[in-house]
Motif scaffolding. Structure first.
Motif, PDB file in Angstrom:
ATOM      1  N   PHE A  89       0.832  -1.200   0.000  1.00 19.13           N
ATOM      2  CA  PHE A  89       0.000   0.000   0.000  1.00 19.13           C
ATOM      3  C   PHE A  89       0.870   1.254   0.000  1.00 19.13           C
ATOM      4  O   PHE A  89       0.614   2.222  -0.709  1.00 19.13           O
ATOM      5  N   PHE A  90       1.939   1.228   0.793  1.00 22.43           N
ATOM      6  CA  PHE A  90       2.818   2.376   0.988  1.00 22.43           C
ATOM      7  C   PHE A  90       3.579   2.740  -0.283  1.00 22.43           C
ATOM      8  O   PHE A  90       3.859   3.908  -0.548  1.00 22.43           O
ATOM      9  N   THR A  91       3.918   1.722  -1.073  1.00 20.94           N
ATOM     10  CA  THR A  91       4.767   1.971  -2.236  1.00 20.94           C
ATOM     11  C   THR A  91       3.961   2.065  -3.541  1.00 20.94           C
ATOM     12  O   THR A  91       4.527   2.368  -4.586  1.00 20.94           O
ATOM     13  N   ASN A  92       2.650   1.825  -3.472  1.00 21.66           N
ATOM     14  CA  ASN A  92       1.786   1.853  -4.665  1.00 21.66           C
ATOM     15  C   ASN A  92       1.288   3.281  -4.939  1.00 21.66           C
ATOM     16  O   ASN A  92       0.982   4.017  -4.007  1.00 21.66           O
ATOM     17  N   THR A  93       1.202   3.644  -6.229  1.00 20.70           N
ATOM     18  CA  THR A  93       0.712   4.989  -6.545  1.00 20.70           C
ATOM     19  C   THR A  93      -0.823   5.033  -6.638  1.00 20.70           C
ATOM     20  O   THR A  93      -1.392   6.112  -6.798  1.00 20.70           O
ATOM     21  N   HIS A  94      -1.473   3.889  -6.550  1.00 22.53           N
ATOM     22  CA  HIS A  94      -2.943   3.843  -6.523  1.00 22.53           C
ATOM     23  C   HIS A  94      -3.574   4.582  -7.710  1.00 22.53           C
ATOM     24  O   HIS A  94      -4.587   5.263  -7.561  1.00 22.53           O
ATOM     25  N   GLY A  95      -2.914   4.502  -8.849  1.00 28.86           N
ATOM     26  CA  GLY A  95      -3.451   5.129 -10.051  1.00 28.86           C
ATOM     27  C   GLY A  95      -3.186   6.623 -10.147  1.00 28.86           C
ATOM     28  O   GLY A  95      -3.555   7.258 -11.133  1.00 28.86           O
ATOM     29  N   GLY A  96      -2.560   7.186  -9.154  1.00 26.85           N
ATOM     30  CA  GLY A  96      -2.267   8.623  -9.194  1.00 26.85           C
ATOM     31  C   GLY A  96      -0.810   8.886  -9.491  1.00 26.85           C
ATOM     32  O   GLY A  96      -0.102   8.035 -10.044  1.00 26.85           O
ATOM     33  N   GLU A  97      -0.350  10.053  -9.114  1.00 25.54           N
ATOM     34  CA  GLU A  97       1.015  10.449  -9.425  1.00 25.54           C
ATOM     35  C   GLU A  97       1.975  10.055  -8.294  1.00 25.54           C
ATOM     36  O   GLU A  97       3.108   9.676  -8.533  1.00 25.54           O
ATOM     37  N   TRP A  98       1.462  10.138  -7.072  1.00 28.70           N
ATOM     38  CA  TRP A  98       2.330   9.913  -5.910  1.00 28.70           C
ATOM     39  C   TRP A  98       1.992   8.614  -5.186  1.00 28.70           C
ATOM     40  O   TRP A  98       0.854   8.152  -5.206  1.00 28.70           O
ATOM     41  N   SER A  99       3.002   8.069  -4.516  1.00 29.83           N
ATOM     42  CA  SER A  99       2.777   7.024  -3.516  1.00 29.83           C
ATOM     43  C   SER A  99       3.246   7.618  -2.194  1.00 29.83           C
ATOM     44  O   SER A  99       3.842   8.705  -2.178  1.00 29.83           O
ATOM     45  N   CYS A 100       3.013   6.914  -1.096  1.00 29.49           N
ATOM     46  CA  CYS A 100       3.534   7.390   0.195  1.00 29.49           C
ATOM     47  C   CYS A 100       5.058   7.496   0.106  1.00 29.49           C
ATOM     48  O   CYS A 100       5.687   8.401   0.646  1.00 29.49           O
ATOM     49  N   SER A 101       5.646   6.512  -0.629  1.00 28.04           N
ATOM     50  CA  SER A 101       7.103   6.459  -0.683  1.00 28.04           C
ATOM     51  C   SER A 101       7.712   7.529  -1.590  1.00 28.04           C
ATOM     52  O   SER A 101       8.920   7.719  -1.569  1.00 28.04           O
ATOM     53  N   THR A 102       6.884   8.242  -2.361  1.00 30.87           N
ATOM     54  CA  THR A 102       7.425   9.339  -3.160  1.00 30.87           C
ATOM     55  C   THR A 102       8.155  10.323  -2.234  1.00 30.87           C
ATOM     56  O   THR A 102       9.257  10.788  -2.541  1.00 30.87           O
ATOM     57  N   CYS A 103       7.550  10.624  -1.108  1.00 32.72           N
ATOM     58  CA  CYS A 103       8.192  11.539  -0.145  1.00 32.72           C
ATOM     59  C   CYS A 103       8.932  10.778   0.955  1.00 32.72           C
ATOM     60  O   CYS A 103      10.001  11.184   1.391  1.00 32.72           O
ATOM     61  N   HIS A 104       8.346   9.666   1.413  1.00 38.83           N
ATOM     62  CA  HIS A 104       8.901   8.970   2.579  1.00 38.83           C
ATOM     63  C   HIS A 104       9.943   7.923   2.205  1.00 38.83           C
ATOM     64  O   HIS A 104      10.536   7.321   3.111  1.00 38.83           O
ATOM     65  N   THR A 105      10.174   7.686   0.934  1.00 39.97           N
ATOM     66  CA  THR A 105      11.045   6.639   0.383  1.00 39.97           C
ATOM     67  C   THR A 105      10.462   5.249   0.709  1.00 39.97           C
ATOM     68  O   THR A 105       9.533   5.133   1.495  1.00 39.97           O
ATOM     69  N   LYS A 106      11.012   4.234   0.072  1.00 40.74           N
ATOM     70  CA  LYS A 106      10.508   2.877   0.306  1.00 40.74           C
ATOM     71  C   LYS A 106      11.078   2.281   1.579  1.00 40.74           C
ATOM     72  O   LYS A 106      10.702   1.187   1.991  1.00 40.74           O
ATOM     73  N   ASN A 107      12.038   2.968   2.175  1.00 41.00           N
ATOM     74  CA  ASN A 107      12.647   2.497   3.410  1.00 41.00           C
ATOM     75  C   ASN A 107      12.210   3.416   4.562  1.00 41.00           C
ATOM     76  O   ASN A 107      12.707   4.532   4.694  1.00 41.00           O
ATOM     77  N   PRO A 108      11.287   2.957   5.399  1.00 41.38           N
ATOM     78  CA  PRO A 108      10.742   3.844   6.438  1.00 41.38           C
ATOM     79  C   PRO A 108      11.709   4.137   7.577  1.00 41.38           C
ATOM     80  O   PRO A 108      11.355   4.882   8.495  1.00 41.38           O
ATOM     81  N   THR A 109      12.917   3.589   7.519  1.00 41.70           N
ATOM     82  CA  THR A 109      13.864   3.871   8.597  1.00 41.70           C
ATOM     83  C   THR A 109      14.834   4.997   8.222  1.00 41.70           C
ATOM     84  O   THR A 109      15.697   5.354   9.013  1.00 41.70           O
ATOM     85  N   VAL A 110      14.686   5.512   7.003  1.00 43.45           N
ATOM     86  CA  VAL A 110      15.570   6.615   6.609  1.00 43.45           C
ATOM     87  C   VAL A 110      14.755   7.893   6.403  1.00 43.45           C
ATOM     88  O   VAL A 110      13.530   7.854   6.322  1.00 43.45           O
ATOM     89  N   ARG A 111      15.455   9.009   6.304  1.00 41.50           N
ATOM     90  CA  ARG A 111      14.794  10.288   6.076  1.00 41.50           C
ATOM     91  C   ARG A 111      14.231  10.367   4.672  1.00 41.50           C
ATOM     92  O   ARG A 111      14.836   9.885   3.716  1.00 41.50           O
ATOM     93  N   GLY A 112      13.082  10.992   4.538  1.00 41.87           N
ATOM     94  CA  GLY A 112      12.509  11.245   3.235  1.00 41.87           C
ATOM     95  C   GLY A 112      12.680  12.700   2.855  1.00 41.87           C
ATOM     96  O   GLY A 112      13.388  13.466   3.532  1.00 41.87           O
ATOM     97  N   LYS A 113      12.007  13.088   1.757  1.00 45.97           N
ATOM     98  CA  LYS A 113      12.153  14.441   1.244  1.00 45.97           C
ATOM     99  C   LYS A 113      10.839  14.857   0.598  1.00 45.97           C
ATOM    100  O   LYS A 113      10.299  14.121  -0.233  1.00 45.97           O
ATOM    101  N   HIS A 114      10.302  15.992   0.981  1.00 44.24           N
ATOM    102  CA  HIS A 114       9.030  16.452   0.428  1.00 44.24           C
ATOM    103  C   HIS A 114       9.136  16.614  -1.091  1.00 44.24           C
ATOM    104  O   HIS A 114      10.081  17.236  -1.578  1.00 44.24           O
ATOM    105  N   ALA A 115       8.167  16.049  -1.817  1.00 41.95           N
ATOM    106  CA  ALA A 115       8.260  16.011  -3.283  1.00 41.95           C
ATOM    107  C   ALA A 115       8.263  17.399  -3.913  1.00 41.95           C
ATOM    108  O   ALA A 115       8.898  17.587  -4.948  1.00 41.95           O
TER     109      ALA A 115
END
Lengths: 137, 170
Positions: A54-80
């Motif tokens: 769910f976290f890494t899927n774009t669900h038919g849109g442009e973004w996924s959760c991991s777009t900003c949070h990355t696919k690794n939840p233990t590292v820092r992400g970056k606002h898109a």
């Protein structure tokens, strides 16, 4: 006089203890969302595997959760769009995560709209929390 | 009469006095420190981007911004009504005195669209190189801290400006 200060001290201690008791934990959120999900599907059980998908899927849109949070939840992400750093999502890497209903509901509310164009279901939230809770593996 | 009124009025007065002084200082020299000192504003509006100085937009722009948080530059930035009201009050009290209504008659929402910003950040001015805003190191004009190193603390003084060379990371 002495009795009075003792009472105050006990009162203060009770207040502090209740403050600690009311602090929320990731497990509280998992339990709450699972309970909510079971109201419509009684056999629901949170799945970390579904949560990761769910976290890494774009669900038919442009973004996924991991777009900003990355696919690794233990590292820092970056606002898109702004590029601002986002602290890790996994409570194991960032103890500030899943500690207050106000914050958790605020961000699920906003980010589910951005990624899915709708609110997330309790089951989806339970899955994501379950996955974040077992990270890092 | 409402018993809470005097306390609230007093608080508003205290806030107005404190922020009024800051706003005046800011208008005299816009390169100095700008007031962003409001804990709720800083934490709520400083999570996805730095907390921008309220003095950089007029009151009408801030009111329009706060009325459209569900569609905030492509993201949902909704807040509960109470928090939104608290922040709006702070923004309006510290808003710039310059009106920031655009040529289309609507309040401008993007600080970098205002005539003041465009003039201060034009190519060649104070070492600004063409394309630096779109460079890898800056990415967006909203990334104040790429050059104004202490923008996160509201410090936009000239001595704290470091423009990345050719947009390269420094």
């Amino acid at each position: 006089m002495r009795n009075h200060s003792l009472q105050m001290l006990l009162g203060a201690a009770a207040l502090i203890a209740s403050g600690f008791a009311s602090a929320e934990t990731p497990a509280d959120f998992l339990a709450r969302y699972e309970t909510e999900a079971r109201q419509s599907s009684p056999s629901f059980s949170a799945s970390a595997e579904r949560g990761e998908k769910f976290f890494t899927n774009t669900h038919g849109g442009e973004w996924s959760c991991s777009t900003c949070h990355t696919k690794n939840p233990t590292v820092r992400g970056k606002h898109a769009s702004t590029g601002k750093a986002i602290e890790p999502m996994a409570p194991g890497a960032n103890p500030e995560r899943f500690a207050s209903t106000r914050s958790v509901e605020k961000w699920f509310g906003r980010n589910c709209k951005d990624v899915l164009g709708r609110t997330c279901t309790p089951g989806e939230k339970a899955d994501v929390v379950a996955w974040l809770m077992i990270s890092p593996r | 009469m409402n018993a809470r009124l005097p306390a609230r009025a007093l608080r508003t007065l205290a806030l107005a006095l404190a922020t009024g002084a800051a706003a005046t200082a800011m208008a005299d020299d816009e390169n100095k420190r700008m007031n962003i000192d409001h804990p709720v504003y800083r934490s709520e509006c400083g999570s996805c981007h730095i907390a921008f100085p309220p003095a950089l937009l007029g009151a009408n722009s801030w009111r329009a911004m706060m009325a459209g948080l569900d569609k905030h530059f492509g993201s949902d930035a909704s807040l509960d009504a109470e928090t939104a009201a608290t922040i709006t009050k702070f923004l309006v009290a510290n808003a710039g005195r310059r009106d920031t209504t655009g040529s289309d008659g609507n309040p401008q929402l993007r600080i970098s669209d205002t005539p003041w910003f465009r003039k201060e950040h034009r190519d060649g001015h104070d070492g600004i190189t063409p394309g630096v805003f779109r460079s890898e190191a800056v990415k967006s004009a909203a990334n104040c801290a790429a050059c104004h190193r202490d923008a996160g603390q509201g410090d936009y003084s000239e001595r704290n400006i470091r423009i990345p060379k050719n947009g390269a990371r420094s």
